[in-house]
Design an enzyme around this catalytic site. Structure first.
Site, short mmCIF file in Angstrom:
data_model
loop_
_atom_site.label_atom_id
_atom_site.label_comp_id
_atom_site.label_asym_id
_atom_site.label_seq_id
_atom_site.Cartn_x
_atom_site.Cartn_y
_atom_site.Cartn_z
N LYS A 80 0.86 -1.18 0.00
CA LYS A 80 0.00 0.00 0.00
C LYS A 80 0.89 1.22 0.00
O LYS A 80 2.03 1.17 0.51
CB LYS A 80 -0.86 0.01 1.26
CG LYS A 80 -2.11 0.85 1.17
CD LYS A 80 -3.29 0.08 0.61
CE LYS A 80 -4.49 0.97 0.46
NZ LYS A 80 -5.68 0.24 0.01
N GLY A 181 -24.24 3.52 4.18
CA GLY A 181 -23.42 4.06 3.10
C GLY A 181 -24.04 3.73 1.75
O GLY A 181 -24.25 2.56 1.43
N GLY A 183 -22.84 4.84 -1.33
CA GLY A 183 -21.91 5.27 -2.37
C GLY A 183 -21.72 4.19 -3.41
O GLY A 183 -22.63 3.39 -3.68
N VAL A 185 -20.03 1.38 -3.45
CA VAL A 185 -20.20 0.00 -3.00
C VAL A 185 -21.60 -0.23 -2.41
O VAL A 185 -22.34 -1.12 -2.86
CB VAL A 185 -19.10 -0.37 -1.97
CG1 VAL A 185 -19.36 -1.75 -1.39
CG2 VAL A 185 -17.73 -0.33 -2.63
#
Ligand code: NAD
Length: 353
Positions: A80, A181, A183, A185
């Site tokens: 990452k 949520g 959004g 996803v």
């Protein structure tokens, strides 16, 4: 305490600090494991008031990618990167170019993609300097591009598996599912579930977004602060991490937690709290791997010069339920919570069992 004896360091193979004076770029690239292949994981562009927080983020997210990629069956390790933005949050073309150069010097040991604060356009800019990048724009119905819909697809399969395992139901018709949520996803998960006749309750801190989705899908929208206490069969967190702490877990009124948010458990031991309440947990990095399966295959095909088959992506995403089943089975047999079982499985896969 020496830096590399701290828990977050966890035997990272490489941690590189990048600074480019001309562009002002400051970044950290962390490679946790390349045991299974090139270390893949996105770049987070974020303003960190304390640089230490950037390091912790890079290390934890990097280990998370090792586990996620291993459990997804990808021939890729985990890494990452974080780019430390100024307080204005601005990134410049020169910074992206310098960052692409830094990735390129690693010669393919680290492969980047989008994470929080990154766009497809950023990946295109980085790709001008290095081939070790994925999540590049793609036509609908082809491999690559926005990982969100692929992540949503994996979560949808995972929720159905959890409902079968915990509630003994074949399908989600009339199953009450609370989605936190709305959004990329969460919205995608809700749409797929609605097609199968699930009874949806949705929420978002953007109340208009939640109301619009509820109206489109024939569900109910509730205020963001209410969603975790809603009586339902499945709670699906698709917004923030660390929501499953002692207080959050005590509020839950569901049989299953299955959603895409990264790092849902606030602390080690919170998985056991869920198990004590007889709530079945789908480990986040197992159920939310659809996006990395998509962009990982995009990268590997490009590297090998072979055509990319979207059906191969779909086939691999459809295997997420099998992995969850194996975790839940071992959890039932050993009494260890699913998060602990999943971590141990992942560590064995990366040769650190
Ligand atoms: P997104 O930005 O498209 O959507 C997030 C939504 O959550 C937004 O609508 C936002 O308003 C809402 N939100 C934020 N805080 C909230 C709160 N307290 N209560 C309710 N809603 C809130 O992001 P996304 O791509 O859908 O990602 C959602 C989660 O899934 C993140 O945790 C992300 O790390 C994780 N994830 C995403 C992917 C992917 O492919 N996009 C892959 C793996 C994991």
């Amino acid at each position: 305490m020496a830096f590399w004896t701290k828990a977050d360091f966890d035997e990272h193979e490489l941690v590189e600090f990048v600074h480019d004076r001309k562009s002002g770029l400051s970044a950290i690239i962390a490679i946790h494991s390349s045991h299974l292949g090139p270390a893949a994981g996105g770049t987070r562009f974020w303003h960190y008031p304390q640089a230490d927080e950037a390091m912790v983020d890079a290390l934890r997210l990097s280990r998370g990618m090792s586990y996620k990629n291993a459990m997804a069956g990808l021939p890729m390790g985990g890494g990452k990167a974080v780019v430390l933005l100024g307080a204005d949050g601005g990134k410049t073309p020169d910074m992206l170019a310098a960052f692409g150069d830094a990735i390129d010097t690693l010669g393919g040991r680290y492969v980047t993609a989008e994470d929080v604060g990154a766009t497809e356009a950023d990946m295109v800019a980085i790709s001008k300097r290095t081939p070790h990048v994925c999540g590049l724009p793609a036509e609908d119905g082809t491999v690559g591009g926005d990982p969100g819909p692929f992540t949503a697809m994996g979560i949808y399969h995972g929720i159905k598996a959890a409902v079968a395992h915990k509630l003994g139901k074949d399908g989600v018709k009339d199953v009450r599912i609370a989605v936190q949520g709305c959004g990329s996803v969460g919205g995608g998960v809700a749409r797929l579930l609605a097609k199968d006749g699930a009874r949806l309750i949705v929420s978002d801190i953007d109340a208009v977004r939640a109301r619009t989705l509820a109206r489109d899908l024939g569900g109910e929208a509730v205020a963001a602060e209410r969603i975790m206490g809603i009586a339902c069969d499945v709670f699906s967190p698709n917004a923030l991490g660390a929501i499953l702490d002692e207080e959050g877990i005590a509020r839950l009124d569901c049989a299953v937690v299955a959603g895409g948010a990264n790092n849902q458990l606030a602390r080690e031991g919170d998985g056991a709290l869920l198990a004590q309440r007889s709530i079945l947990y789908a480990p986040d990095y197992v159920i939310n791997a659809g996006g990395i399966i998509n962009v990982g295959l995009e990268y590997l095909c490009r590297q090998h010069g072979s055509p990319c088959d979207i059906n191969e992506v779909r086939r691999r995403i459809a295997q997420i339920p099998e992995r969850l089943e194996a975790i839940w089975r071992e959890s039932d047999e050993t009494g260890q919570s699913p998060d602990v079982v999943a971590d141990a499985m992942a560590r064995r896969l990366i040769g650190r069992g």
